[in-house]
Design a protein around this motif. Sequence first.
Motif: not given
Ligand code: CA
Length: 267
Positions: A50, A73-74, A89, A91-92, A94
């Motif tokens: 991610d 997101e991260e 995002d 990885i949507d 995860t």
């Molecule tokens: Ca994500």
Amino acid sequence: QDVRTGAWELCDLAVSVAREAAGLVRARRAAGIGHVATKSTETDVVTSADRAAERLITDRIRQARPADRILGEESGTHAGDSPVTWVVDPIDGTVNYVYGLGHYGVSIAARVADVTVAGVVRDIDSGAEWRAVRGGGAWRDDRRLTGSEVTDLGVALVATGFGYQPDRRARQGAVVGGLLPHIRDIRRFGSAALDLCLAAEGLVDAFYETGLNMWDYAAGGIVAEEAGLRVTGLSGEPAGAGMVLAAPAALYGPLHDRLVELHARAA
Ligand code: CA
Ligand code: IPD
Ligand code: CA
Ligand code: CA
């Protein structure tokens, strides 16, 4: 400073960056899951993939358009003074990534003055790709999308999802339990961004979820809207943390009203 805000150009950049990020995640997954850490709860996970994918995406956007803002997101907010904000995002889905289930995607949207103007969602495992430009339609590869033609909620297949907070989940469970007798069935695939694209394509008839963040629904939301679905919150609210409901016109009213009733009961 690059302040070009043409939506097709933003979409093209989103697509090329999403493809590169998907390639990185695929290569990483082939070598193993990587490091897994938890975030808000023990079920809320983030992996080194991610983080690496988000870094690649933000680096590429920064290189191409250094003045734009980015919300990821991260990594949170990256400041900029152009009117364009990228919502990422990496990885949507995860949890699907960690379990090796497939069905996780890269989601990248471009917003201008608080309106999403372009978005792409790419299924990392299958390579399926959905994209949309405001006013330019929603597309899976070269096929224009128009959503489901189902008109009766009683035979509608509805996708939804659940957050990572136990108290929210309990309410989400109560709502889905109340909805089940009134629809064909529920699907919980594990990626809100992909769910919205499936609704755009008519592979499910509608989607709803509470508690989403903008990176979960910005790109999938414009894909659904451009496929002709109504994408809103409840009771006149715009789509947001309170609710993202995406449904074709014929299903929207009955599903909306049922969700309002069930949420009042679950509160
Ligand atoms: Ca994500
Ligand atoms: C999650 C997925 C899931 C949804 C959750 C999201 P993540 O995103 O979209 O389907 O139900 O609410 O948080 O954490 O895998 O990026
Ligand atoms: Ca997450
Ligand atoms: Ca997400």
